[in-house]
Design a protein around this motif. Structure first.
Motif, mmCIF file in Angstrom:
data_model
loop_
_atom_site.group_PDB
_atom_site.id
_atom_site.type_symbol
_atom_site.label_atom_id
_atom_site.label_comp_id
_atom_site.label_asym_id
_atom_site.label_seq_id
_atom_site.Cartn_x
_atom_site.Cartn_y
_atom_site.Cartn_z
ATOM 1 N N ASP A 1 0.916 -0.992 0.760
ATOM 2 C CA ASP A 1 -0.365 -0.222 -0.255
ATOM 3 C C ASP A 1 1.287 0.900 0.071
ATOM 4 O OD1 ASP A 1 -2.378 -1.425 -0.509
ATOM 5 O OD2 ASP A 1 -2.605 -1.712 2.270
ATOM 6 N N ALA A 2 1.905 1.243 0.585
ATOM 7 C CA ALA A 2 3.418 2.619 1.042
ATOM 8 C C ALA A 2 3.402 2.501 -0.074
ATOM 9 C CB ALA A 2 3.481 1.969 1.868
ATOM 10 N N VAL A 3 4.048 1.797 -1.128
ATOM 11 C CA VAL A 3 5.039 2.300 -2.344
ATOM 12 C C VAL A 3 3.902 2.697 -3.442
ATOM 13 C CG1 VAL A 3 4.448 -0.017 -3.837
ATOM 14 C CG2 VAL A 3 6.064 1.013 -4.012
ATOM 15 N N ARG A 4 2.329 2.229 -3.544
ATOM 16 C CA ARG A 4 1.315 2.757 -4.201
ATOM 17 C C ARG A 4 0.953 4.556 -3.368
ATOM 18 N NH1 ARG A 4 -2.422 -2.724 -3.878
ATOM 19 N NH2 ARG A 4 -1.855 -3.362 -6.123
ATOM 20 N N THR A 5 1.363 4.567 -2.990
ATOM 21 C CA THR A 5 0.804 6.694 -2.666
ATOM 22 C C THR A 5 2.510 7.176 -2.396
ATOM 23 O OG1 THR A 5 1.251 5.455 -0.188
ATOM 24 C CG2 THR A 5 -1.022 5.334 -1.420
ATOM 25 N N THR A 6 3.562 6.448 -2.143
ATOM 26 C CA THR A 6 4.651 7.730 -1.950
ATOM 27 C C THR A 6 5.826 7.601 -2.628
ATOM 28 O OG1 THR A 6 5.191 5.768 -0.864
ATOM 29 C CG2 THR A 6 4.151 6.948 0.752
ATOM 30 N N VAL A 7 5.228 6.479 -4.155
ATOM 31 C CA VAL A 7 5.992 6.831 -5.094
ATOM 32 C C VAL A 7 6.632 8.418 -5.490
ATOM 33 C CG1 VAL A 7 7.100 6.772 -7.668
ATOM 34 C CG2 VAL A 7 5.996 4.776 -6.085
ATOM 35 N N THR A 8 7.417 8.746 -5.517
ATOM 36 C CA THR A 8 8.286 10.151 -5.917
ATOM 37 C C THR A 8 8.480 10.183 -7.156
ATOM 38 O OG1 THR A 8 9.102 9.936 -3.028
ATOM 39 C CG2 THR A 8 9.684 12.178 -5.347
ATOM 40 N N TRP A 9 8.624 9.322 -7.814
ATOM 41 C CA TRP A 9 8.785 9.238 -9.085
ATOM 42 C C TRP A 9 8.680 9.073 -10.354
ATOM 43 C CZ3 TRP A 9 13.180 10.042 -5.725
ATOM 44 C CH2 TRP A 9 13.979 10.662 -5.079
ATOM 45 N N PRO A 10 7.733 8.804 -10.806
ATOM 46 C CA PRO A 10 6.690 7.050 -11.125
ATOM 47 C C PRO A 10 7.268 7.607 -12.846
ATOM 48 C CG PRO A 10 5.324 9.583 -11.064
ATOM 49 C CD PRO A 10 6.667 9.983 -9.909
ATOM 50 N N VAL A 11 7.788 6.063 -12.878
ATOM 51 C CA VAL A 11 9.178 5.670 -13.805
ATOM 52 C C VAL A 11 7.591 5.208 -14.746
ATOM 53 C CG1 VAL A 11 10.547 4.844 -12.144
ATOM 54 C CG2 VAL A 11 8.854 2.967 -13.158
ATOM 55 N N ALA A 12 6.583 5.095 -15.332
ATOM 56 C CA ALA A 12 5.671 5.299 -16.249
ATOM 57 C C ALA A 12 6.011 5.554 -17.336
ATOM 58 C CB ALA A 12 4.166 5.090 -15.667
ATOM 59 N N ASP A 13 6.707 7.133 -17.214
ATOM 60 C CA ASP A 13 6.406 8.148 -18.564
ATOM 61 C C ASP A 13 7.970 7.957 -18.831
ATOM 62 O OD1 ASP A 13 3.939 8.198 -18.995
ATOM 63 O OD2 ASP A 13 3.970 9.940 -17.148
ATOM 64 N N ASP A 14 9.134 7.425 -18.031
ATOM 65 C CA ASP A 14 10.606 7.640 -18.541
ATOM 66 C C ASP A 14 10.395 6.748 -19.213
ATOM 67 O OD1 ASP A 14 13.230 6.912 -18.850
ATOM 68 O OD2 ASP A 14 13.557 7.194 -16.404
ATOM 69 N N PRO A 15 11.260 7.596 -20.314
ATOM 70 C CA PRO A 15 11.424 7.649 -22.022
ATOM 71 C C PRO A 15 12.141 6.587 -22.224
ATOM 72 C CG PRO A 15 12.654 9.770 -21.393
ATOM 73 C CD PRO A 15 11.887 9.183 -20.342
ATOM 74 N N PHE A 16 13.110 5.740 -21.416
ATOM 75 C CA PHE A 16 14.142 5.325 -21.619
ATOM 76 C C PHE A 16 14.174 3.632 -21.929
ATOM 77 C CE2 PHE A 16 16.558 1.332 -19.707
ATOM 78 C CZ PHE A 16 17.717 1.072 -19.996
ATOM 79 N N GLY A 17 15.268 3.873 -23.186
ATOM 80 C CA GLY A 17 15.153 2.592 -24.206
ATOM 81 C C GLY A 17 16.461 2.193 -24.334
ATOM 82 N N THR A 18 16.018 0.991 -24.744
ATOM 83 C CA THR A 18 18.122 -0.135 -24.995
ATOM 84 C C THR A 18 17.331 -1.206 -25.752
ATOM 85 O OG1 THR A 18 19.476 -0.585 -23.966
ATOM 86 C CG2 THR A 18 18.341 -1.659 -23.082
ATOM 87 N N ASP A 19 18.536 -1.523 -26.260
ATOM 88 C CA ASP A 19 18.219 -3.583 -26.955
ATOM 89 C C ASP A 19 18.454 -4.286 -26.354
ATOM 90 O OD1 ASP A 19 21.241 -3.459 -27.612
ATOM 91 O OD2 ASP A 19 21.284 -1.403 -28.135
ATOM 92 N N PRO A 20 18.137 -5.578 -25.894
ATOM 93 C CA PRO A 20 18.298 -6.766 -26.147
ATOM 94 C C PRO A 20 19.330 -6.761 -25.586
ATOM 95 C CG PRO A 20 16.511 -6.685 -27.440
ATOM 96 C CD PRO A 20 17.074 -5.582 -27.111
ATOM 97 N N ALA A 21 20.182 -6.886 -27.022
ATOM 98 C CA ALA A 21 22.131 -7.351 -27.239
ATOM 99 C C ALA A 21 22.785 -6.591 -26.235
ATOM 100 C CB ALA A 21 22.419 -6.399 -28.472
ATOM 101 N N THR A 22 22.228 -4.906 -26.296
ATOM 102 C CA THR A 22 23.300 -4.302 -24.374
ATOM 103 C C THR A 22 22.509 -5.195 -23.512
ATOM 104 O OG1 THR A 22 23.179 -2.214 -25.862
ATOM 105 C CG2 THR A 22 23.219 -2.330 -23.587
ATOM 106 N N LEU A 23 20.870 -5.858 -23.614
ATOM 107 C CA LEU A 23 20.457 -6.054 -22.014
ATOM 108 C C LEU A 23 20.920 -7.130 -22.112
ATOM 109 C CD1 LEU A 23 18.597 -5.017 -20.060
ATOM 110 C CD2 LEU A 23 16.806 -6.342 -20.844
ATOM 111 N N SER A 24 21.938 -8.249 -23.047
ATOM 112 C CA SER A 24 22.179 -9.290 -22.878
ATOM 113 C C SER A 24 23.334 -9.363 -22.130
ATOM 114 C CB SER A 24 21.912 -10.336 -23.714
ATOM 115 O OG SER A 24 23.314 -9.336 -24.558
ATOM 116 N N ARG A 25 24.216 -8.775 -22.010
ATOM 117 C CA ARG A 25 26.331 -8.343 -21.627
ATOM 118 C C ARG A 25 25.959 -7.564 -20.011
ATOM 119 N NH1 ARG A 25 26.229 -5.121 -26.162
ATOM 120 N NH2 ARG A 25 26.717 -3.079 -25.121
#
Length: 277
Positions: free
Chosen positions: A124-148
């Motif tokens: 319940d706490a994490v649903r109400t106290t998130v300071t920086w919502p991550v849903a709209d973060d434009p972060f992106g990478t590719d599977p090859a980078t992640l696999s390393r």
């Protein structure tokens, strides 16, 4: 300060022959975290980066949100046979105006190194106290980078090479560059140490980064990543059902079974260039 490793004698048996030799083990000791002198939690951890661990733990629980919320962190005197300090008690003094921990966070009980603080109250706490919502973060990478990332994480584990008994958490940028690595006998402690490092260095929120962990991805790790503003969490093993549910609800990309070029993407595959199913 406490040591991360310790030596013990062991009887080594191999192919019917046996020898006695010293073996290097991971140290596991309790750490009591206090806030303004009041005990908040006791966790089993590997000594080292304790201030980061405490700061990261408090970020994950919504008690602090930046370095400015912390006035000081110090070791408290711990009783030893010779009256010395055990370095196993920390007191975090909040900055003026920072509210004390909510009653739902006050869990004055022993916590093992294999699991964090979890349950209905923290969900319940994490649903109400998130300071920086991550849903709209434009972060992106590719599977090859992640696999390393698993190999990069493993290569940076210095203490694991000596003991074989530590988990690790590593923070990476979108290009796969390692920004911070911490080791601990507990998965959640390793993550707290990474988040605490970022907190004390004024780097929150950790937008545009990926968190790579050894072992499985639990609800607690998803919670800690989201509370620090991290948009992607990857693990070499399986996530729990609650971890997937929380990641989906909050817009975190959750990757499990990341081994070589194989992986399971449970939520927000768009950050890896895939269309949502």
């Amino acid at each position: 300060m406490g040591r991360m490793t310790s030596r013990r004698r062991v009887l080594r048996v191999h192919d019917g022959a046996h020898t006695t030799r010293p073996d290097t083990l991971t140290v596991e000791e309790p750490l009591e975290i206090r806030v303004a002198g009041k005990a908040l939690s006791i966790t089993m951890r590997t000594p080292g980066d304790d201030f980061d661990l405490a700061a990261g733990f408090l970020v994950g629980e919504g008690v602090v949100r930046s370095a400015g919320d912390i006035h000081s962190i110090r070791y408290c005197a711990g009783a030893t046979a010779d009256g010395g300090n055990t370095y196993n008690i920390l007191d975090v003094v909040p900055a003026p105006g920072v509210a004390p921990p909510d009653a739902s966070v006050e869990r004055n009980f022993y916590t093992t190194s294999s699991c964090g603080l979890c349950g209905k109250a923290s969900l319940d706490a994490v649903r109400t106290t998130v300071t920086w919502p991550v849903a709209d973060d434009p972060f992106g990478t590719d599977p090859a980078t992640l696999s390393r990332l698993p190999d990069e994480l493993r290569a940076a584990q210095r203490v694991f090479d000596r003991t074989g008994g530590l988990h690790a958490a590593g923070l990476f940028d979108a290009d796969g560059k390692l920004l911070c690595l911490r080791e601990d006998v507990g998965r959640h402690n390793a993550v707290d140490k990474v988040v605490g490092w970022a907190t004390r260095d004024g780097k929150l929120p950790l937008s545009g980064t990926a968190l790579m962990v050894s072992g499985r991805a639990s609800f607690e790790l998803v919670q800690k990543a989201v509370m620090a503003g991290i948009p992607l969490l990857a693990a070499v093993s399986a996530p729990s059902s609650l971890a997937v549910d929380l990641a989906a609800e909050l817009g975190l990309t959750l990757v499990g079974f990341l081994r070589g070029s194989s992986m399971n993407v449970y939520t927000r595959p768009d950050r890896l260039g895939f269309q949502p199913s």
